[in-house]
Design an enzyme around this catalytic site. Structure first.
Site, PDB file in Angstrom:
ATOM      1  N   CYS A 159      31.037  20.619  56.235  1.00  0.00           N
ATOM      2  CA  CYS A 159      29.696  21.454  56.333  1.00  0.00           C
ATOM      3  C   CYS A 159      28.707  21.209  55.375  1.00  0.00           C
ATOM      4  O   CYS A 159      29.042  21.087  54.082  1.00  0.00           O
ATOM      5  CB  CYS A 159      30.378  22.955  56.178  1.00  0.00           C
ATOM      6  SG  CYS A 159      29.060  24.242  56.013  1.00  0.00           S
ATOM      7  N   ILE A 160      27.351  21.199  55.634  1.00  0.00           N
ATOM      8  CA  ILE A 160      26.511  20.648  54.670  1.00  0.00           C
ATOM      9  C   ILE A 160      26.296  21.620  53.497  1.00  0.00           C
ATOM     10  O   ILE A 160      26.094  21.168  52.511  1.00  0.00           O
ATOM     11  CB  ILE A 160      25.232  20.148  55.538  1.00  0.00           C
ATOM     12  CG1 ILE A 160      24.247  19.547  54.615  1.00  0.00           C
ATOM     13  CG2 ILE A 160      24.610  21.486  56.427  1.00  0.00           C
ATOM     14  CD1 ILE A 160      23.122  18.651  55.142  1.00  0.00           C
TER      15      ILE A 160
END
Lengths: 130, 111
Positions: free
Chosen positions: A78-79
């Site tokens: 997840c960025i």
């Protein structure tokens, strides 16, 4: 059956990360499909190519690399979580002017849309940690 | 939503997830359980601990097309919180209704 895995656990604390990799290997061995594993919060540290484990402890990264290389499992960090935890791929390192990439190239840094898309197509979602 | 708003990062991560689901037009409902009900308190001020106000983030949920918001009635009572103290309208559920709700979902994302 198609599974999507969500890993919230840190690779160095508790058993969630190890169980997730073992679950993925067992599911594939039984003929199930794991298309994508999504790592969130502390789970994003799993993708570190910088972490150095003591020699007498198992390498936490290796099982994931095998899943990616041998079975085509997509490993997505997840960025939003990854950036907070200092987990940057080459593109993000360049974007934020950081000296080097900290994420192993077998992992992709991307958004929550990747998780939602994988969950949409999966028969089962299994969460580790949280 | 099971975690207290400021005890760790997972409450905020769950709120982000809910907003992403809304943005991607997923059919989803939210259930606040245990200490997670504290996220819903209307009167929160997180300024001095340097964190975003969870209640304010949640107050924008109606913009994200969340179908319904549910809350664990026992947890509300345990924490001495009334329905009028919540930042968004939520339907209280007892333990049996929570089981039914969880059983009716295709997928559960729980943290």
């Amino acid at each position: 059956m198609i599974y999507t895995l969500l890993v919230l656990s840190s690779p160095t604390s508790g058993h969630g990360g190890r169980h997730a990799a073992a679950f993925a290997q067992a599911a594939i061995a039984r003929g199930h499909q794991i298309e994508r594993v999504f790592f969130l919060d502390q789970g994003t540290e799993t993708g570190s190519q910088m972490a150095v484990m003591p020699q007498d402890e198992p390498n936490r990264l290796q099982p994931w690399l095998e899943l990616a290389e041998q079975h085509g499992v997509e490993l997505v960090l997840c960025i939003a979580s990854a950036l907070k935890h200092g987990m940057l791929d080459a593109g993000e390192a360049a974007r934020y002017d950081r000296p080097c990439a900290t994420v192993h190239p077998a992992f992709v840094v991307s958004g929550l849309g990747q998780f939602i898309d994988a969950t949409d197509r999966a028969d089962r979602l299994v969460t580790f940690g949280g | 939503m099971r975690h207290s708003p400021y005890g760790g990062a997972l409450a905020r991560a769950a709120i982000d997830m809910a907003m992403a689901m809304g943005a991607f037009e997923q059919d989803f409902e939210l259930l606040f359980m245990g200490t997670g009900v504290l996220q819903l308190l209307d009167d929160q001020d997180s300024h001095q601990i340097g964190l975003r106000n969870a209640g304010r983030l949640l107050s924008s949920l109606p913009l994200y097309d969340v179908e319904r918001v549910f809350v664990d009635a026992d947890a509300l009572q345990h924490h001495g919180i009334g329905l009028s103290d919540l930042v968004v309208p939520a339907e209280p559920l007892d333990a049996a209704a929570i089981r039914d709700l969880l059983g009716s979902a295709d997928h559960l994302v729980s943290y």
